[in-house]
Enzyme design. Structure first.
Site, mmCIF file in Angstrom:
data_model
loop_
_atom_site.group_PDB
_atom_site.id
_atom_site.type_symbol
_atom_site.label_atom_id
_atom_site.label_comp_id
_atom_site.label_asym_id
_atom_site.label_seq_id
_atom_site.Cartn_x
_atom_site.Cartn_y
_atom_site.Cartn_z
ATOM 1 N N CYS A 115 0.821 -1.206 0.000
ATOM 2 C CA CYS A 115 0.000 0.000 0.000
ATOM 3 C C CYS A 115 0.857 1.258 0.000
ATOM 4 O O CYS A 115 2.073 1.213 0.089
ATOM 5 C CB CYS A 115 -0.892 -0.002 1.233
ATOM 6 S SG CYS A 115 0.067 0.104 2.751
ATOM 7 N N ARG A 172 12.904 -4.381 6.109
ATOM 8 C CA ARG A 172 13.303 -4.137 4.728
ATOM 9 C C ARG A 172 14.809 -4.186 4.493
ATOM 10 O O ARG A 172 15.269 -4.071 3.381
ATOM 11 C CB ARG A 172 12.735 -2.809 4.227
ATOM 12 C CG ARG A 172 13.093 -2.515 2.768
ATOM 13 C CD ARG A 172 12.091 -1.634 2.123
ATOM 14 N NE ARG A 172 12.557 -1.022 0.921
ATOM 15 C CZ ARG A 172 13.247 0.101 0.876
ATOM 16 N NH1 ARG A 172 13.574 0.732 1.982
ATOM 17 N NH2 ARG A 172 13.599 0.610 -0.275
ATOM 18 N N ALA A 232 3.347 1.678 2.756
ATOM 19 C CA ALA A 232 4.548 0.858 2.557
ATOM 20 C C ALA A 232 5.522 1.555 1.617
ATOM 21 O O ALA A 232 6.742 1.486 1.792
ATOM 22 C CB ALA A 232 4.169 -0.518 2.016
ATOM 23 N N HIS A 241 5.451 6.514 -2.645
ATOM 24 C CA HIS A 241 6.734 7.067 -3.110
ATOM 25 C C HIS A 241 6.537 8.538 -3.464
ATOM 26 O O HIS A 241 7.332 9.383 -3.095
ATOM 27 C CB HIS A 241 7.223 6.357 -4.384
ATOM 28 C CG HIS A 241 7.375 4.872 -4.260
ATOM 29 N ND1 HIS A 241 7.117 4.023 -5.296
ATOM 30 C CD2 HIS A 241 7.762 4.090 -3.231
ATOM 31 C CE1 HIS A 241 7.353 2.781 -4.920
ATOM 32 N NE2 HIS A 241 7.736 2.785 -3.666
HETATM 33 S S1 SF4 Z 1 10.374 0.351 -6.420
HETATM 34 FE FE1 SF4 Z 1 12.509 0.483 -6.191
HETATM 35 S S2 SF4 Z 1 12.751 0.471 -3.990
HETATM 36 FE FE2 SF4 Z 1 10.787 -0.317 -4.378
HETATM 37 S S3 SF4 Z 1 11.075 -2.499 -4.414
HETATM 38 FE FE3 SF4 Z 1 11.244 -1.670 -6.466
HETATM 39 S S4 SF4 Z 1 13.349 -1.461 -6.907
HETATM 40 FE FE4 SF4 Z 1 13.003 -1.563 -4.689
#
Ligand code: SF4
Ligand code: SF4
Lengths: 454, 529
Positions: free
Chosen positions: B51, B85, B54, B183
């Site tokens: 989600c 992680r 996360a 993100h």
């Molecule tokens: S988006 Fe980037 S940080 Fe996230 S799991 Fe994938 S490679 Fe890793």
């Protein structure tokens, strides 16, 4: 290593630091996995489901299957009814379970989704089932969620037909598959026929066959849960994890129950054996008496290494109380006993044990966290820590031997196959404890004191 | 029927229609390799996605070691993001390190009913008393957004009261369709409140930021080691083993290197707009990938000495691993792999596998967008839907004082045209004809594809690892590297090769079938004779 933890006392009322519990749904998911051909379903945003599956998988090193309602913002505003409806259709369609066991998350709880109403609205295919339980994460802990799910299976499914089937119900509580197997072995040894609910043995310790099974052989079948209503007696292990289920079965179907402590250690296992004996009215077979005698023999042999050693124990309430009683039987002092799960019953049960064995200066706390446990250890040191993986930082920071027992253990293997319960479990626990202490003695010995025999 | 059709065919028509869009039979599909991505998961489908929270707290913020991160919500979310992680961080003199702690307001029922702001304020006060942090982050989880706690106001007040930095992130789990939304939310706040504030002196003009490197298994350290050997100065790493102090200075670099495109491209772009620093998509996974990346960076800086040093380092590093790599290649050549992970790794690891003679026959992202698959050229054609519109997108203006160009504008434009900077081509261009690309690969599809394609190795996350292994296929986790690593750069390639080789050659695989399953029932003789 936890460098900011100071020993000075400080009363926190809002900040939780390094918790010793987690949220309800993961417990509900674990309980549901103990039902054969059951798909645990997480009603909320998919992140919770991912976290819970991740955690169970890390502890058991086996697949933990579960589906989710995958809420996005819309569902959070308008309610999750249509998500659940779509989900149910897809789940029956694609994964073909016998039963879907829905649990809520803090999201669906907060918006107030009425699961009862939703489920009544859903077209459940012929011969299939759907049950639910409420698992708001802002109450209790994963143990509460486990207990709620067990109770819900019963309240949805169990009926009494009026014909008793001569069986006992075993409610094992939040323990590993290895423990469940041991509980069943003892019941069989005493000639008790039983149904265990939930039963994750065979599911979360399933064998390598070269073929993935979505629904491995293990688990309580739906038919068995329905028939629980015809049982003679429930043996429920652990007040926190099993009382609600036992009580529900009593209320709904009139099955009386005997609330037992999780049988870790000698007297608690004795209690279980006596209960089994009372149920089946058979003699305790020699094999079992022999095991018991072996355990007692072991404890006498090792006492020079364990007697008066101080230990901190943390984890889930029923398990911690079991380990506490066992270390007391070994002559150790359970100086700090802590669970993250709230509940006064934990403290009073622990204190009763301190009194029973006449030990002073021990602290028990429910609803605590590992930061506080660490503070206590800094204040007044101990010889050993027993608990799940999250204790490893304290163990390293304070240079104290650490053995892993309970849930979760995410940095070691095989633990979930090995019981802590029963006399056999006692042997294993005694071995781990003694070896940890003796390894330590060896490590710390001066060259001239380092000996071949100990 | 093709493999794709075969898998899809088992779905009901509605699911079929939806999932079909997420699958590409590379270069053989009617849609010209177009793929659906970053859209909702279908309820009831066993997805491996996480989600928003996360993505925000777990991925981007988690590794920042000196920020005391309070998760505002019930206990679970904070608990699961606690140390799981593997973003490693070294304790440095004078920099706090809270990586081993988990902080939460552990909301209880009354907090949900009457609001949790009071408890949050109190939690901050207690955190300040006990830990004296210079920075506090607040991350909200599902119920917080619903009951309307104003975590941003609480953060502002805390800044004033305690004279510290306090940043709030509204990253409730239900936002967006996957980790991706988180993100973005993390990126926005870091841009707003962190980058540009520092005034550390930068010693080299070859100064770079490493973006989208989270130091799983020590990857970031290995990458940094190589860069430093060549003569680069690493100004900041987002966010592996990083501190707020480092991140504040990101505007001083002359180039941003983007390792994980999905999780950090927002910051990369905003840094360029505000400070004039272009970004380059790099890949430090795989020997050839690393070499190419190092040469590209040197090309950008366009300095003879640096270019020469780059070649010297490459030659030296290759020399050190050549024997090992040759050995492992001899063990792995001809094997096939499937990869399903994250938002960049499914692409990067194909290079490393290729180095070892392993071909990738299926690859997919858990939360990639179309640009991770098809390249940034599709950006203008991505229609925002309701879920993505809910995630704030911020625009930034050039900063009059701090804006600087390392190269003259024409040269920058030339490099852009050459696609050396400000460009990511996506995974598809590196996938061979007849392979498969699947977005948001779910459990059912995993099972079916594994059955049909029978790869020798499946790279994935913990949730599907044991599914693959139970069916007799080696699985290694690519989120956490199965607790090994580093896998980046030259030395990392050897670690990876070693780990895969030991997995494939573990003798236990030969015992999967019990011998009596193959032998007929014993024809015994009586009396044991
Ligand atoms: S988006 Fe980037 S940080 Fe996230 S799991 Fe994938 S490679 Fe890793
Ligand atoms: S605390 Fe709530 S939002 Fe967090 S993982 Fe648990 S159920 Fe999900």
């Amino acid at each position: 290593m936890l460098d900011y933890t100071k020993k000075e006392k400080y009363d926190r009322t809002a900040l939780r630091v390094n918790p010793a519990k987690t949220c309800q749904p993961v417990g509900a998911m674990y309980a549901a996995l103990g039902v054969h051909e059951c798909m645990p379903h997480s009603h909320g945003s998919q992140g919770c489901c991912a976290f819970h599956r991740m955690f169970l998988t890390r502890h058991f090193k086996d697949p933990a299957m579960a589906s989710t309602s995958s809420f996005t913002e819309g569902a959070s505003v308008f309610g999750g009814g249509s998500n659940l409806k779509t989900a149910a259709k897809n789940i029956f369609d694609i994964y073909n379970p016998k039963i879907i066991a829905v649990h809520t998350t803090c999201l669906s709880e907060t918006i107030g989704d009425d699961l009862n109403a939703f489920i009544q609205d859903i077209d459940i295919p012929e011969g299939k089932y759907m049950v639910h339980t409420n698992t708001p994460s802002y109450k209790g802990s994963h143990i509460t969620g486990f207990s709620n799910m067990v109770a819900s299976f019963i309240s949805y499914l169990s009926v009494s037909s009026g014909n008793k089937n001569g069986k006992a119900v075993l409610m094992p509580g939040f323990v590993n598959p290895g423990d469940m197997r041991e509980l069943k072995r003892l019941a069989t040894a005493l000639g008790v026929s039983y149904t265990m609910l939930p039963d994750t043995s065979g599911v979360l310790d399933s064998p390598m066959t070269g073929k993935f099974e979505m629904y491995p052989k293990g688990g309580t079948t739906v038919e068995e849960i329905i028939a629980l209503g015809n049982s003679e007696l429930t043996l429920a292990f652990g007040k926190f994890a099993s009382e609600a289920g036992a009580e529900t079965l009593k209320k709904k179907c009139g099955v009386p129950y005997n609330l037992l402590p999780i049988p870790i250690g000698i007297s608690r296992t004795d209690e279980y054996i006596i209960a089994l004996q009372a149920f089946s009215k058979t003699e305790v077979p020699y094999d079992i008496e022999e095991e018991r005698g072996q355990l007692v023999d072991i404890l006498i042999d090792i006492h020079p290494y364990t007697y008066n050693k101080k230990v901190a124990i943390f984890g889930d309430p029923d398990t911690v109380l079991g380990i506490t009683e066992f270390v007391l039987e070994m002559g150790m002092i359970p100086k700090y006993v802590l669970t993250g799960t709230p509940g006064d019953a934990f403290v009073s049960a622990a204190e009763a044990l301190f009194t029973k064995f006449g030990v002073d200066g021990c602290i028990a706390k429910a609803g605590g966290d590992l930061y506080e446990l660490h503070q206590w250890i800094k204040e007044d040191g101990i010889d050993l820590i027993i608990g799940g993986t999250h204790g490893k930082h304290i163990a390293r920071a304070e240079d104290i031997p650490f053995i892993r027992a309970g849930f979760p253990i995410i940095d070691r293997y095989i633990h979930s196959y090995m019981p802590l319960v029963g006399y056999k479990g006692g042997m294993r626990l005694a071995e781990m404890i003694t070896n940890a202490l003796m390894d330590r003695q060896d490590r710390d010995a001066l060259e001239e004191d380092f000996e071949m025999v100990m | 029927m093709s493999v794709l059709e075969n898998v899809l065919d088992q779905y009901s028509s509605r699911v079929y229609k939806n999932r079909k869009e997420h699958m590409v039979d590379v270069n053989n599909n009617e849609n010209n390799n177009q793929i659906a991505a970053n859209v909702r998961t279908i309820p009831g489908i066993i997805t491996q996605r996480g989600c928003c929270y996360a993505g925000c707290k777990g991925v981007v913020l988690g590794p920042i070691k000196d920020a005391l991160q309070i998760v505002h919500g019930p206990i679970g979310c904070s608990y699961y993001a606690w140390g799981t992680r593997r973003h490693k961080g070294k304790t440095e003199e004078g920099v706090d390190n809270y990586l081993q702690y988990s902080f939460s307001t552990d909301m209880q029922e009354p907090d949900i009913v009457f609001g949790g702001e009071k408890k949050l304020k109190k939690a901050i006060a207690e955190a300040v008393d006990l830990f004296h942090p210079s920075t506090i982050f607040i991350c909200s989880t599902c119920p917080v957004g619903l009951i309307g706690d104003d975590i941003h106001a609480v953060a502002k007040a805390a800044e004033k009261e305690y004279g510290i930095k306090c940043i709030a992130y509204s990253c409730e789990g239900y936002k967006g369709v996957s980790q991706s939304a988180g993100h973005h939310i993390a990126n926005n706040q870091i841009m707003r409140y962190v980058i540009g504030e520092g005034d550390r002196e930068i010693k080299s003009k070859f100064a770079v930021n490493i973006l989208g490197e989270y130091n799983i298994g020590g990857d970031g350290w290995e990458t940094e080691r190589i860069l430093k050997r060549i003569g680069y100065e690493v100004v900041s790493t987002f966010t592996g083993d990083s501190s707020i102090e480092d991140l504040k200075n990101a505007h001083k670099a002359n180039l941003s290197l983007v390792q994980c495109h999905r999780s950090i491209n927002y910051i990369a772009e905003m840094i360029e707009e505000r400070y004039g620093i272009p970004w380059m998509k790099v890949n430090f996974i795989g020997v050839q990938g690393t070499i190419e990346t190092l040469r590209n960076i040197a090309k950008y800086f366009n300095d003879e000495e640096l270019t020469a040093k780059t070649e010297v380092v490459i030659a030296d590093e290759i020399g050190l691993i050549a024997d090992d790599m040759a050995y492992y290649k001899s063990k792995l050549k001809g094997k096939t792999a499937a990869i399903y992970v994250g938002g960049s790794r499914a692409h990067h690891y194909q290079f490393l596998l290729h180095d070892l003679g392993v071909s990738t026959i299926l690859a997919g992202y858990e939360f990639g967008h179309r640009d991770e698959y098809e390249g940034r050229e599709v950006l203008p054609f991505i229609k925002p839907d309701a879920d993505s519109k809910n995630i704030e997108s911020i625009t930034v203006e050039p900063d009059k004082e701090k804006y600087h160009l390392y190269l003259p504008e024409e040269e920058i434009n030339k490099l852009k045209e050459e696609k050396l900077i400000d460009y990511y081509g996506g995974m598809i261009k590196d996938m061979a004809n007849g392979t498969y690309m699947v977005d948001d690969l779910n459990h059912f599809e995993t099972e079916e594809f594994l059955k049909r394609l029978k790869p020798d190795i499946f790279f994935s996350g913990i949730k599907d690892k044991f599914v693959a292994q139970k069916s007799g296929i080696l699985s290694r986790q690519l989120h956490s590297y199965d607790y090994s690593g580093p896998y980046s750069g030259f030395r990392g390639a050897v670690n990876f090769a070693r780990d895969v080789t030991m997995g494939i050659y573990t003798p236990a695989w030969s015992f999967v079938k019990a011998p009596w399953k193959n032998t007929p029932v014993l024809e015994g003789t009586l009396g044991g004779e």
